[in-house]
Design an enzyme around this catalytic site. Sequence first.
Site, short mmCIF file in Angstrom:
data_model
loop_
_atom_site.label_atom_id
_atom_site.label_comp_id
_atom_site.label_asym_id
_atom_site.label_seq_id
_atom_site.Cartn_x
_atom_site.Cartn_y
_atom_site.Cartn_z
N CYS A 179 0.83 -1.21 0.00
CA CYS A 179 0.00 0.00 0.00
C CYS A 179 0.86 1.26 0.00
CB CYS A 179 -0.99 -0.02 1.16
SG CYS A 179 -2.25 1.27 1.03
N GLU A 184 -2.12 -8.64 3.63
CA GLU A 184 -2.03 -8.97 5.06
C GLU A 184 -3.39 -9.17 5.70
OE1 GLU A 184 -3.18 -4.76 5.18
OE2 GLU A 184 -1.78 -5.88 3.91
N HIS A 188 -3.94 -5.10 -0.09
CA HIS A 188 -3.66 -5.48 1.30
C HIS A 188 -3.69 -6.99 1.50
CE1 HIS A 188 -3.61 -1.45 3.13
NE2 HIS A 188 -4.41 -1.13 2.13
#
Length: 264
Positions: A112, A222, A220
């Site tokens: 990001c 994660e 994203h």
Amino acid sequence: MDQPLIAVSTDVRQLYNYLWHAAPQQYLEAAVAAAGVFPVLVPSFGDRLDFDRLLAAVDGVMITGSGSNVHPSLYGGDASEANGPYDPARDSTTLPLIRKAIDHGVPLLAICRGIQELNVALGGTLATEIQDRPGLFDHRAPQSDSRDEQFAIRQTVTIKSGTCLAGVVGAGEFKVNSLHRQAVDRLGTRLQVEVVAEDGTVEAVSVENARAFAVGVQWHPEYWVNSDEVSERIFRAFGDAVRVHAAARTGMQLSPDDLPVTSH
């Protein structure tokens, strides 16, 4: 194999009348659970830090996302309040750390804000407030009080064949949870585009001829690393690259389970 150490970027925030150097738990959790590494937070003290010494001690670098933006003065952009908020202490740390990691051949995963820092660190520029640009989609998070809804996997992207990420997750289309106001504009030196959105927005890059895994993604991975295969594969690939670097640096023998399925 023991968990190798990775350096993780931090944001500077004020809380309880203290300045805190911190990283969101989701990135740290993904690093431990999916990449199998030991994340170590790097305080944002800029050139007061010896990055060469740091990179001699760790085997990977992860640059996290953040609510702040790279300061436009670093790429010739408009440093207005509307393009903020900013975190100059983070900028002064992540940009040289990224350049040093690439120079040292230390595996790098930038997420990001991280992909934007990677691009600026290598001489590129950023497009701000892209939702206001003709022909581009609104990539911002949906209005919701639910983090799961804000980070929902909803945007179609395309991976170019023959790229680093194509070797990790395969070429073609898939969906990601990309939410951002800024994006890569002019590409930095040595960077190649790996993934694009349907409106042409750059969603992932890699460093050409890098000595190790060196990838930036705008989305994203994660957040859904425990339930989304693409997200999990990206962190696994990063972890594999970190273990390969650790083995080369220390002379340790990798077990078959530690060997990467694909290589950069």
